[in-house]
Scaffold this motif. Sequence first.
Motif, PDB file in Angstrom:
ATOM      1  N   SER A 131       0.756  -1.268  -0.016  1.00 28.43           N
ATOM      2  CA  SER A 131      -0.100  -0.064   0.043  1.00 28.43           C
ATOM      3  C   SER A 131       0.905   1.212   0.076  1.00 28.43           C
ATOM      4  O   SER A 131       1.991   1.152   0.342  1.00 28.43           O
ATOM      5  CB  SER A 131      -0.956   0.069   1.274  1.00 28.43           C
ATOM      6  N   PRO A 160       1.612   0.410  -6.185  1.00 24.06           N
ATOM      7  CA  PRO A 160       0.163   0.664  -6.445  1.00 24.06           C
ATOM      8  C   PRO A 160      -0.539  -0.409  -7.298  1.00 24.06           C
ATOM      9  O   PRO A 160      -1.609  -0.549  -6.985  1.00 24.06           O
ATOM     10  CB  PRO A 160       0.200   2.067  -6.726  1.00 24.06           C
ATOM     11  N   ARG A 161       0.193  -0.867  -8.411  1.00 18.99           N
ATOM     12  CA  ARG A 161      -0.391  -1.679  -9.298  1.00 18.99           C
ATOM     13  C   ARG A 161      -0.712  -3.063  -8.631  1.00 18.99           C
ATOM     14  O   ARG A 161      -1.695  -3.482  -9.018  1.00 18.99           O
ATOM     15  CB  ARG A 161       0.521  -1.784 -10.522  1.00 18.99           C
ATOM     16  N   ASN A 209      -0.922  -3.710  -5.474  1.00 19.62           N
ATOM     17  CA  ASN A 209      -1.996  -3.633  -4.614  1.00 19.62           C
ATOM     18  C   ASN A 209      -3.304  -3.619  -5.145  1.00 19.62           C
ATOM     19  O   ASN A 209      -4.193  -4.155  -4.590  1.00 19.62           O
ATOM     20  CB  ASN A 209      -1.644  -2.037  -3.883  1.00 19.62           C
ATOM     21  N   ARG A 210      -3.507  -2.779  -6.292  1.00 24.65           N
ATOM     22  CA  ARG A 210      -4.843  -2.799  -6.852  1.00 24.65           C
ATOM     23  C   ARG A 210      -5.196  -4.107  -7.356  1.00 24.65           C
ATOM     24  O   ARG A 210      -6.470  -4.660  -7.310  1.00 24.65           O
ATOM     25  CB  ARG A 210      -4.986  -1.745  -7.958  1.00 24.65           C
TER      26      ARG A 210
END
Length: 222
Positions: A42, A50-51, A53-54
């Motif tokens: 995160s 970020p990628r 995590n998404r």
Amino acid sequence: MHEDLLPMLLTGFGETLYMVVLSTVAAIVLGLPLGVLVVITSAGHVLESPRLNRVLGAVINVTRSFPFIIMIVLLLPLSRFLVGTTLGATAASVPLSIAAAPFLARIIENSLKEVDRGKVEAALAMGATPLQIVSKVLIPEALASLVLGLTLAVITITGFTATAGAIGAGGLGSLAIRYGYMRYREDVMFATVLILVIFVQGVQWSGDRLARWINRNQHRLG
């Protein structure tokens, strides 16, 4: 009260307990790394991504969105592939595990996010690796909360086993449906519900006591 009631209940409870234990272990194996990864990838954390995590968040959300009875049907081919059958407690443990893993991952995520970020930053300043931060900071600090979360997961899995009983998984759920409901055996229905209530209360009591013991020891050491 029928003479065959006690043997049926013992067999049903044994099957339920087998499914709960097997599915809980598998859910921990799948859900723990998933929950940890969601936290540490995160924004601003030790392995910010970020990628990833998404993607992880989407996997958890999509899996959790399926009603359990539908997931059982969808995973019948996987159960057959892994255990050679779609009937019985072992086969039912496949969808039980997959259904419980994302649920447990979210619980783990929420528990780890409660850890003071200052402790993580202090560990980073001392040169700790991401693995050391997870194993020596995040999990130990969140241990009491993790125990309570696991307790909730076990109770949820117990409820899932009753649903799985509707499609031949065995256990107390199957017993309640096949004998209690379909054969109008009120003694079976009452007994299965009573056993499940006692079991759930026992799990909750044990989890609460263990979490309190962990908290007391952490405060004493702290």
